[in-house]
Design an enzyme around this catalytic site. Sequence first.
Site, mmCIF file in Angstrom:
data_model
loop_
_atom_site.group_PDB
_atom_site.id
_atom_site.type_symbol
_atom_site.label_atom_id
_atom_site.label_comp_id
_atom_site.label_asym_id
_atom_site.label_seq_id
_atom_site.Cartn_x
_atom_site.Cartn_y
_atom_site.Cartn_z
ATOM 1 N N TYR A 69 0.836 -1.202 0.000
ATOM 2 C CA TYR A 69 0.000 0.000 0.000
ATOM 3 C C TYR A 69 0.869 1.251 0.000
ATOM 4 O O TYR A 69 1.794 1.379 0.784
ATOM 5 C CB TYR A 69 -0.923 0.031 1.217
ATOM 6 C CG TYR A 69 -2.057 -0.960 1.179
ATOM 7 C CD1 TYR A 69 -2.482 -1.551 0.000
ATOM 8 C CD2 TYR A 69 -2.715 -1.305 2.339
ATOM 9 C CE1 TYR A 69 -3.531 -2.452 -0.023
ATOM 10 C CE2 TYR A 69 -3.771 -2.207 2.333
ATOM 11 C CZ TYR A 69 -4.169 -2.770 1.153
ATOM 12 O OH TYR A 69 -5.212 -3.651 1.147
ATOM 13 N N SER A 70 0.555 2.146 -0.852
ATOM 14 C CA SER A 70 1.150 3.464 -1.092
ATOM 15 C C SER A 70 2.556 3.399 -1.680
ATOM 16 O O SER A 70 3.188 4.430 -1.888
ATOM 17 C CB SER A 70 1.108 4.361 0.146
ATOM 18 O OG SER A 70 2.097 4.043 1.086
#
Length: 99
Positions: free
Chosen positions: A55-56
């Site tokens: 994530y990210s």
Amino acid sequence: MSTTLRPLGRSPLQVSPLCFGGNVFGWTADESTSFSLLDAWLDAGMNFVDTADVYSRWAPGHSGGESESVIGDWLAARPGARQRITLMTKVGMDMGDAG
């Protein structure tokens, strides 16, 4: 608000009917906002939180793992919270080259 927990498959785990996706933690939701969201989730009787180390990673300036860092900091700041949540993750996605 309270929710009825449900069995997770054939496991002994009991989870809320909705899982809170942590992909925004440390990216589009800063730490303070993330803490407020997690507090409200737990206060609503939910206990199921999802994260992943990718994530990210796609966001400029991020390397992945930001969600886990925020969740870890939240757990450290909330004694007893770890025993109240079921934390899930995923494995197997290529993180690509570091850097």
